[in-house]
Each structure stands twice: as structure tokens, then as C-alpha cells.
Write an enzyme that holds these catalytic residues in place. Sequence first.
Site, short mmCIF file in Angstrom:
data_model
loop_
_atom_site.label_atom_id
_atom_site.label_comp_id
_atom_site.label_asym_id
_atom_site.label_seq_id
_atom_site.Cartn_x
_atom_site.Cartn_y
_atom_site.Cartn_z
CB CYS A 146 39.30 26.40 44.19
SG CYS A 146 39.97 27.45 42.67
CG HIS A 265 36.97 39.33 35.61
ND1 HIS A 265 37.60 38.34 34.93
CD2 HIS A 265 37.09 39.55 36.78
CE1 HIS A 265 38.03 37.51 36.32
NE2 HIS A 265 37.82 38.26 37.15
CD GLU A 267 36.01 33.08 34.26
OE1 GLU A 267 34.87 32.36 34.07
OE2 GLU A 267 36.35 33.11 35.58
CB SER A 398 39.54 38.28 44.24
OG SER A 398 38.75 37.11 44.41
CG ASN A 400 36.67 34.03 44.24
OD1 ASN A 400 36.78 33.44 45.61
ND2 ASN A 400 37.76 33.93 43.50
CB SER A 460 42.66 33.77 44.10
OG SER A 460 42.22 34.77 44.82
#
Length: 481
Positions: A146, A265, A267, A398, A400, A460
Amino acid sequence: PFQPPFLFMAYLSHSRFPSWASVFFVMSALSVLVMVTRIEAGQRSSHSAAFLTTPSLRLASNHRSSVQGLPRTVMTATPIDKRQERRRIISSENFNRRGFKEAEEEVQGMMAEEFTSDLVKQLRENNYVLERNNVVIKLAKSYGFCWGVDRAVALAYEARKFYKDDKIHITNEIIHNPSVNTRLRQMDINFIGLKDGEKDFSDVKKGDVVILPAFGASLPEMQLLDAKGVKIVDTTCPWVSKVWNAVDAHTRKDMTSVIHGKWAHEESIATASFADTYLIVKDIHEAEYVADYILNGGDKAEFMRKFKNAMSEGFDPDTDLDKVGIANQTTMYKEETAAIAKLFERTMLRKFGPQEVNSHFMSLDTICDATQERQDAISELLDDKSLDLVLVIGGFDSSNTGHLLEIAEMRGVRAYHIDLASRIRPDGSIEHRHVDGTIEVTPGFLPAGRVTVGVTSGASTPDATVEEVMEQLFLLKAVTA
């Protein structure tokens, strides 16, 4: 600063006040001067000591992301405006999130060579379909790197080119992709390690360069690095920053931030660090548990055990869930985030009524466009009934990418999550990750005869990795035909 008191004393010496009054006024003036001086001194030193405030350190400890190497100085524990503190750090001359124009052209060439793919380009130009060796590949129309990931990796590459002779560290993996992180290590970028379960920043010295990854960094980490006097290169995805702004809005309305994410995580750790009060729920089931507690109460001790790693210091479910704002880890399943927001809206509507609901509930759109596009694209791909199986390519850690696998499994399609082409083995087996995180080796995963394989990749995952997987697939089919 001493001029006003001396002028005042000179005035008193010629005044008609009695001597005791003169002494009283002189002492008062001196007291005011001392107080002002201390305030000014405090303002001058507060920036360098702000990271020592209790709320920030407590929050880091809650997430098991405490940092070593903090000064031993004990300061008075005072609350801080986290939004203003973040802005102060970002405005520092040592903080860079715009990149290095001097290195842009060279880095663009490097990334094109390392991460792009002629085979994937050919797929796109052929309406996302390619056949070779009796294998039909159908590629999702939105997949892979992305914009935020591309930007983060480019900034890290640029930093290495610009700071040729400086020691460079990074606080976490830049993104959740093994090949990209291996490349950064090859470029002599030091990944901050753990000591006794905590990040160890003791090797980071004044003047070093520290890269913040695409997931962002927690406020205590940013404060520590600012206090150390390092040069910070911030690759935080703008979509992550958007979530932080939503959390700021919750704080201004005295709301608890309910974050849809995984408490461990990177984030979610960063996002929670900018909230005054927060609770992290990993899925709709945990959200339903919280909603039921809001409406009906429950076993407080059980609640505290259930969310012991996922709530702010001093969190009290009996008082801190009266006003909630919804935020999310940007890589979560978007449909679930929307469902959680609707659940809490209905909960607050039932508890407080339509007249008061807006004072007790807030939800801003913080779902990442790239995450949503990739999830929509795999849903569209899965509508194709000719698919024999789906390969989901991306780092095993990951989030996502994991949700892309989850969508395929919910649709009842056989799918395998792999991170590298080497997971497809010469003996016809495949090593892959399940939604629950377990790793399994499945023999003979590729059906005999002509086979149609759906392919997608996480945000990613570079196209070069997708090409390597497809080439491995073609090779396996050729030798086992």
C-alpha cells in the site's frame, strides 16, 4: 529578573509606609519573584523531563512495552496533554517525517529493482489472469504494497543513504514482512532488542538516528528518544496518525477509547499510549461482553482478569464505560470494526436514550483505505467459483494479511497463508499459517490436472515476493505433472 524588587525596595525607602509594612511588601515581592522564576525554570526543563511523568510510564508497562535506559531522576508525577506533547516532539528540529530529497531518486531506483515484478505487471495487463504449466493464476485487483508501506520503506532507505556514517536504529520491524526487514538488517540498521521482556534503548546514544516504523511508536518511546537527543525519522503511516487524532477527540470529550485491535500489536500499543483511558477489544465477542457489562453490570473481578493486559492504568469498568469513543487498529477486519461501532452505539442508545446518546458515544471513520480495498478485492475474487484454492501471501505476523485469510475461510474456500516462496516445498507440500496462528504442513496441496489458483497479498508484501511464489507454483506443477 532582580530589577523589579530592587526598584520596589528603593521606592519603599522613600515612602510613608512604616518599617514593618515595608518589610512585608519586600518579602511579598521576593516571594512572587521566586515563584515566577521557578515556573519559568520548570517550563524550560519540562520538555526534557516530560517522559518521566507517571501516566506515560504506567501505560508503557501495561502493554509490556516498557523501555530500559530511562534516567533515574525522580520527578513530580503530573498529567500531561498527550496531544500537545506529541506535537511538541514532532515540531523538533531533530524530527523528520518528510524524507530526504537528496536520496529520493536513488532510493526509487533501488526499490523498483528489489520489490517490483515484471510477472505481476504482466498479470495486471492481462486482466489479472495468467496461465502457465497447467496453472491458471487469478490475481485480486487490489493487493500488495500500500502507499503507507511504500512510503515507510522508502523513508528508511533514504535515511540510510542520507546518514551514511551514522548509527541507525529502528524501534520495531518497519513492516511485517520478513524479506523487507532482512534487507534493512543488511543495510546495517539495528533493530532495538528486548531485555527481560522490555525494549532496551541503552545502546541508543545522542546523535544516533532512530527510525519509527509504519505502525508508529508509543508516546513514552517518543519522549525517551527526544530526551536522548537523537535524530528521529518517522515513517508512521498517515492512516495510523488519523486514528490517533480520533483518540485525541475522545480525550477532549472525556471519553474512554474502545480500540478494536490486538493489545500486543505495535500499532495498538502506540494508539493506546495517546489515550487517557482506553480498553482494547480484539473481536466482536469481546465487544459483546463489554456491551453486556455496560447494560447489566457483572462480575467486575472477571472483567478485570479478562482485560488485564488491554486496559489503561486504574481502569474501572463501573465508571469508565459511561462515555465511549471507537477507534481501531488500521489492519483489522473492517466489517468487524463497523459492527463493533454499531454495537456500542445501540448499547449507549439503550442505556442513555436518543437525547443523550451523542454525549456518550463517538465513532469516526478510521478504517484504512488500503485495508478496505484489499478486503473488498479478495471478497470479489472469491465470487469466482472456478477457484480450486487461494494463496494469501504476507508476513505471518501481519494482521492485515491474516484477515485476508480469515475472509477466505469464512467463505468456505480452501486457502493457505504463506510468507515466502520456500513454504511451497519440492515434495508437493505447503507450510502455512492458520487464522489462529498455528503453523501446519499440508502434503499434496496442489490438485492434479489443470488448477485455478486465486492469489492475493497483504499490504506489506512486495510484488517481487508474489512473483517468487508464482514461479515456485509453476515449477512444482511442471515437475509433478
